[in-house]
Design an enzyme around this catalytic site. Structure first.
Site, short mmCIF file in Angstrom:
data_model
loop_
_atom_site.label_atom_id
_atom_site.label_comp_id
_atom_site.label_asym_id
_atom_site.label_seq_id
_atom_site.Cartn_x
_atom_site.Cartn_y
_atom_site.Cartn_z
N HIS A 27 -7.42 -1.31 0.45
CA HIS A 27 -6.59 -0.13 0.21
C HIS A 27 -6.67 0.31 -1.25
O HIS A 27 -7.18 -0.41 -2.10
CB HIS A 27 -5.15 -0.36 0.68
CG HIS A 27 -4.29 -1.25 -0.17
ND1 HIS A 27 -3.43 -0.76 -1.11
CD2 HIS A 27 -4.11 -2.58 -0.18
CE1 HIS A 27 -2.75 -1.76 -1.66
NE2 HIS A 27 -3.15 -2.88 -1.12
N ASP B 92 -7.91 -7.36 -0.18
CA ASP B 92 -6.80 -6.61 -0.77
C ASP B 92 -6.79 -6.93 -2.27
O ASP B 92 -7.51 -6.33 -3.05
CB ASP B 92 -5.51 -6.99 -0.05
CG ASP B 92 -4.33 -6.12 -0.45
OD1 ASP B 92 -4.28 -5.71 -1.62
OD2 ASP B 92 -3.46 -5.85 0.38
N GLU C 67 -1.17 1.69 2.10
CA GLU C 67 -1.01 0.32 2.61
C GLU C 67 0.33 -0.24 2.19
O GLU C 67 1.00 -0.93 2.95
CB GLU C 67 -2.15 -0.57 2.07
CG GLU C 67 -2.18 -1.98 2.67
CD GLU C 67 -1.39 -3.02 1.89
OE1 GLU C 67 -1.35 -4.18 2.33
OE2 GLU C 67 -0.79 -2.71 0.85
N GLU C 68 0.71 0.08 0.94
CA GLU C 68 1.92 -0.55 0.40
C GLU C 68 3.17 -0.15 1.19
O GLU C 68 4.15 -0.89 1.20
CB GLU C 68 2.10 -0.18 -1.07
CG GLU C 68 1.01 -0.75 -1.99
CD GLU C 68 1.02 -2.27 -2.07
OE1 GLU C 68 1.86 -2.90 -1.40
OE2 GLU C 68 0.17 -2.82 -2.79
N ASP D 196 -3.50 -5.62 -7.40
CA ASP D 196 -3.18 -5.16 -6.04
C ASP D 196 -3.17 -3.64 -6.01
O ASP D 196 -2.18 -3.02 -6.41
CB ASP D 196 -1.81 -5.71 -5.64
CG ASP D 196 -1.45 -5.36 -4.22
OD1 ASP D 196 -2.28 -4.75 -3.51
OD2 ASP D 196 -0.33 -5.70 -3.80
N HIS E 228 3.16 -6.22 -7.92
CA HIS E 228 4.01 -5.04 -7.71
C HIS E 228 4.92 -4.70 -8.89
O HIS E 228 5.92 -3.99 -8.73
CB HIS E 228 4.87 -5.20 -6.44
CG HIS E 228 4.06 -5.14 -5.17
ND1 HIS E 228 4.63 -5.13 -3.92
CD2 HIS E 228 2.72 -5.08 -4.96
CE1 HIS E 228 3.68 -5.08 -2.99
NE2 HIS E 228 2.52 -5.05 -3.61
ZN ZN Z 1 -2.26 -4.74 -1.57
#
Ligand code: ZN
Length: 733
Positions: free
Chosen positions: A365, A441, A412-413, A375, A527
């Site tokens: 993603h 990922d 995706e998140e 990420d 994140h």
């Molecule tokens: Zn991810």
């Protein structure tokens, strides 16, 4: 800083591949015509190119850490949450790199429900009248200008409803079912309270759902330094890799997959769409905000009541962790913008020369909560560098036997939306023609191999990991380092039953064999605003050699699957793993006092024995047909069809009890942890809910009817395993 230069000397002369058959034409052909056509294409192909192994070696040698670093820098210039102009700009970048690599590129947009924070605040009201506002901001770091970027999205939980609640606080540890059981035993009732829970053991959406189920009116979730702060002697980012005390883990709390407004069908233009307040969307029910350790300490200091069990204590600077409730009151305000927004998946296709209607898919993603250096854009940068390598192979005359599709997913998140909508839209074609899906990922967060797969691909993943050098262990392969690190764990390969990334719709909805891997085990700035290029270039992968290694494995697995005459799938490994799951199930049944007159695992033992025999049969047959059996195209094609279609037979139209979207009966999420990878989720959930019922936690009771339900689920799984065996045998009964 390239590993080595591609295409230096002694290569074959540049030659154009013979014109492949058009995909659409092939689809219209009768099978006979197809085999004839494939034969002629094959003959032409063989005259103009070297054997696949030659190109695989070229691919392996061509990795460039320099290119990966450049792509990553570009992708992480701005924060790029799904649905924002900045994320459309990253889609343009991916599109342009695919295109300049000489691949066929297209994109697909969907209109989906995304949410963004409009305003939020939390304050603690102490009994003596003082009100302490929480900061809800991550500290900017002077040496890392990205952290001052005003476009970074405020810390929030996607899909949290708006709300204004004030209530006394209860501490619920990691927010799992067993944590609420301990609270109940301690006489603490979360009903009407605001829960504070720690991240780290279960999916954050389940933390919120379980709090709502316990009667809480709101929840805050924080990252305890015990779990995210290292040993706290090394300091925090930028001095070490660890999450600063002000760091916050953003994330979605939606527990279903795909666009909430189109559950089970694709969000194409003019699609049927539910309204946001339709209960079928299953959107979260109570307002929720993620907070930092720093802010959490202010709340935890204000909680009285009895001292929490020793294992609930983390590393906040407090005399002790207490359960509550209160006496402090938490005031939580959150206003969300729920809005239907376009998202964009980008694809590059390399058409196969002999079997263009068979597909090996690679996916990653692109959307990120902040800059996404770990990420997911380490994975995106690796995908782009891989596209460039494949483009160079094509220029040298290579065409894969089967088609390869590089997929770059959006949103995706939020809920694996880009991949889920695409799988839903293309379900039937994928069902009949996808050989495997290979997901990456977070490509790299540090050293250490973390492989996951459906079991028939175990051998291939291990074989390839044994062909790539471990950048952290010169002279050793990734496989050798991994074996040394896992000790004598009975089954060290991870499985794909959880909903952690875009493999989920492929495996759990469509029954497609898959892998998911990366390097690194603890991703400390996950994140948060600190997941940026500087963190990656300082701590995650300073030389970008780990990324090159991930690209090498990812690409080689794809090349083997795309080029092998006979697909390297081993179903004996599957049978072996199913047997391990039955052992676990039997232990679970014993622990739950299942009456042996009502519950028997015999059907599972019998069907696994069938599968074992069928696996041996097809392995033998594959040997007979042989890697060099090009004259037997019909036989090869039919054998391969059975090998990749067998995974589909683990799926069942009716799906898991209570959630029919999840069709795979062996791998899927459990009701209480969407990240969990428990096998036989349907059986597991029934037994777990009965155990909870026996403890008085819900309305179920340990009745014979429920045990009959368990037996029914055991039969369903057994029937699926028998279907797999039948597909492998490839003969009607
Ligand atoms: Zn991810």
């Amino acid at each position: 800083m390239e590993y080595s230069r591609l295409l230096s000397q002694n290569l074959l002369p540049l030659s154009k591949p013979s014109k492949p058959w058009s995909c659409s034409l092939i689809k219209l052909c009768t099978p006979l015509l197809l085999f004839t056509a494939a034969f002629f294409v094959l003959s032409a192909y063989k005259k103009s190119a070297a054997p696949p192994q030659y190109y695989h070696n070229l691919f392996l040698k061509a990795g460039s850490n320099d290119s990966i670093a450049k792509h990553l820098k570009k992708l992480t210039q701005e924060p790029h949450v799904a649905g924002t102009p900045e994320n459309f700009a990253t889609a343009d970048y991916v599109f342009s790199v695919f295109q300049s690599s000489g691949l066929d590129v297209h994109y697909r947009d969907y209109q989906v429900l995304l949410t963004y924070p409009l305003s939020r605040s939390i304050s603690v009201s102490l009994p003596e009248g003082e009100v302490i506002p929480l900061k809800l901001e991550e500290d900017r770091i002077e040496d890392d200008p990205s952290t001052s970027n005003p476009k970074v999205i405020p810390t929030f939980h996607a899909y949290s409803p708006s709300g204004n609640v004030s209530a006394s606080v209860v501490f619920a540890n990691y927010g799992r079912e067993q944590d609420y059981a301990i609270l109940r035993d301690a006489g603490v009732d979360p009903k009407g309270a605001i829960v504070i829970a720690k991240y780290g053991k279960i999916y954050r959406g389940d933390i919120v759902d379980l709090a709502a189920k316990a009667g809480a009116v709101g929840i805050v979730v924080y990252s305890d330094p015990e779990d995210y702060g290292g040993n706290r002697t090394q300091g925090y980012y930028p001095h070490s890799k660890w999450l600063p005390p002000s760091g916050v883990q953003r994330g979605s709390i939606y527990s279903e997959l795909g666009d909430p407004l189109t559950p089970g069908w694709p969000s194409v233009p003019d699609a049927e769409q539910l309204s946001v307040d339709d209960p079928r969307t299953k959107l979260p029910l109570i307002p929720s905000i993620p907070i930092s350790a720093e802010d959490a300490a202010l709340i935890m200091k204000s909680i009285g009541g009895s001292v929490a069990p020793a294992e609930w204590h983390g590393a906040l600077d407090l005399p002790d962790y207490r359960l509550g409730r209160g006496p402090a009151v938490l005031n939580l305000h959150y206003k969300s913008n729920h809005t239907v927004t376009p998202i964009r998946d980008v694809f590059a296709v390399i058409e196969g020369s002999e079997e263009p209607d068979r597909y090996v898919l690679l996916g990653n993603h692109r959307d990120a909560w902040t800059f996404g250096a770990g990420d997911p854009n380490g994975g995106t940068a690796t995908l782009l560098e891989m596209a460039q390598r494949l483009g160079k192979l094509i220029k040298r005359g290579w065409r894969p036997r089967r088609s390869i599709i590089l997929c770059n997913w959006d949103a995706e998140e939020y809920a694996l939306i880009g991949s889920t909508e695409w799988v839903e839209e293309n379900y039937d074609l994928l069902f009949s023609s996808a050989v495997a899906y290979l997901n990456v990922d977070v490509a790299v967060s540090g050293p250490g191999f973390d492989p996951n797969s459906t079991p028939q691909l175990d051998d291939l993943v291990k074989e390839i990991a044994n062909e790539v050098e471990d950048p952290d262990n010169p002279g050793k392969t990734i496989y050798e380092s991994w074996v040394a690190s896992i000790g004598d764990s009975p089954q060290p390969m991870g499985r794909l039953g959880g909903g952690g990334s875009d493999y989920a719709p492929f495996v759990q909805h469509a029954g497609i064999a898959a892998t998911d891997f990366g390097l690194g085990r603890d991703f400390t700035v996950y994140h948060s605003i600190y997941d940026d290029y500087m963190w990656m270039a300082t701590f995650g992968d300073p030389l970008f050699h780990r990324h090159v290694a991930v690209g090498a494995m990812w690409g080689l697995i794809a090349l083997k699957l795309a080029d092998a005459t006979i697909l390297p799938f081993n179903y004996s490994t599957y049978a072996h793993n199913l047997q391990l799951y039955v052992d676990v199930l039997e232990t679970q049944l014993k622990a739950s006092d299942a009456p042996s007159t009502r519950v028997s695992t015999l059907p599972l033992h019998k069907s696994i024995a069938e599968l074992r025999k069928a696996a041996e049969y097809i392995t033998k047959k594959a040997k007979e047909v042989g890697e060099g059996g090009n004259g037997e195209l019909k036989l090869i094609r039919s054998l391969n069809d059975h090998l990749f279609m067998a995974e589909r037979a683990f799926t069942d139209r009716e799906g898991l009890p209570g959630n029919p979207w999840y069709k795979h009966l062996v791998y899927g999420p459990t009701n209480t942890n969407k990240y969990g990878t428990t096998s036989f989720p349907g059986i597991y959930d029934l037994i777990a809910s009965m155990a909870a019922g026996a403890n008085g936690n819900n309305n179920n009771n340990n009745s014979s009817k429920s045990w009959d339900d368990v037996q029914h689920q055991i039969w369903r799984v057994s029937r699926a395993i028998r279907r797999v065996a039948l597909v492998l045998r490839g003969e009607f009964t």
